[in-house]
Design an enzyme around this catalytic site. Sequence first.
Site, mmCIF file in Angstrom:
data_model
loop_
_atom_site.group_PDB
_atom_site.id
_atom_site.type_symbol
_atom_site.label_atom_id
_atom_site.label_comp_id
_atom_site.label_asym_id
_atom_site.label_seq_id
_atom_site.Cartn_x
_atom_site.Cartn_y
_atom_site.Cartn_z
ATOM 1 N N ASP A 64 -8.378 9.148 -21.615
ATOM 2 C CA ASP A 64 -8.539 10.159 -22.669
ATOM 3 C C ASP A 64 -9.459 11.288 -22.208
ATOM 4 O O ASP A 64 -10.611 11.057 -21.840
ATOM 5 C CB ASP A 64 -9.089 9.509 -23.935
ATOM 6 C CG ASP A 64 -8.111 8.488 -24.490
ATOM 7 O OD1 ASP A 64 -6.990 8.891 -24.822
ATOM 8 O OD2 ASP A 64 -8.460 7.296 -24.549
ATOM 9 N N ASP A 80 -10.162 7.642 -15.594
ATOM 10 C CA ASP A 80 -10.261 7.513 -17.042
ATOM 11 C C ASP A 80 -8.952 8.077 -17.637
ATOM 12 O O ASP A 80 -8.192 8.754 -16.933
ATOM 13 C CB ASP A 80 -11.476 8.314 -17.532
ATOM 14 C CG ASP A 80 -11.499 8.495 -19.023
ATOM 15 O OD1 ASP A 80 -11.360 7.490 -19.734
ATOM 16 O OD2 ASP A 80 -11.636 9.654 -19.486
#
Length: 237
Positions: A12, A10
């Site tokens: 953020d 991922d």
Amino acid sequence: MNPLQAIIFDVDGTLAETERDGHRPAFNRAFTECGLNWHWDEVLYGRLLDITGGKERIRHFAEHCAPAVAARPDFDRLVHQVHAAKTAHYVGLVGRGGVALRPGIARLVDEARRAGIRLAIATTTSAANVDALLHASLGPDAAGWFAVIGAGDIVPAKKPAPDIYLWVLEKLQLPAAACLAIEDSANGLRAAQGAGLATVVTVSEYTAGQDFAGARRVLPHLGGLSLAELGQATRGL
Ligand code: XBP
Ligand code: MG
């Protein structure tokens, strides 16, 4: 054969703490620029993060907190205009070195590359934001180190839907059992789990206290985590 053939990151909250001092001020600058007297403070923004995707977040806020704006005939166009302005501000901020990688990320990327483990990204954020972060933090060639980058609107259903992870797995041409996801949020964990992926959670500023049931590890950061331990997590050890 090493059971771990690819790590899917991922972005953020996982690669970097991008939200509070990156995306949030970029949204606020865009609001001003587009004539909206909105301000997302740190607490409000934490609640709005339940809605993944910047355009979806703007739309949700207008519908719940600024119905007159949501009722404007040009509302759809406004959402896109605000989001484009926000992306430009965010990319500028990241390009000026305003966001640093979290502990352990650069080392794990380097170790994985040396070990022949493929790298991928599965994120809700826009592709331009990912490029800017990789370029500014890992160097101009870094985007090329990732076999697959799944970002933004490439799938219509954003996290917690599993679609972005399923898309990345298909592009990698690997089964979920050969990959590990690294996430920072409950929404991200649900997305990865929905695609059948073993997941390690690195808790971030806005995700402390969320429900990470089913994660293989839940860590405050990845600073002390070895590649061998990521392999063990993939095998359920
Ligand atoms: C990230 C997001 C994104 C960013 C903003 O979630 O929800 O919406 O906050 O990016 P995750 P955009 O870490 O689970 O991928 O404005 O480009 O959508
Ligand atoms: Mg995240």
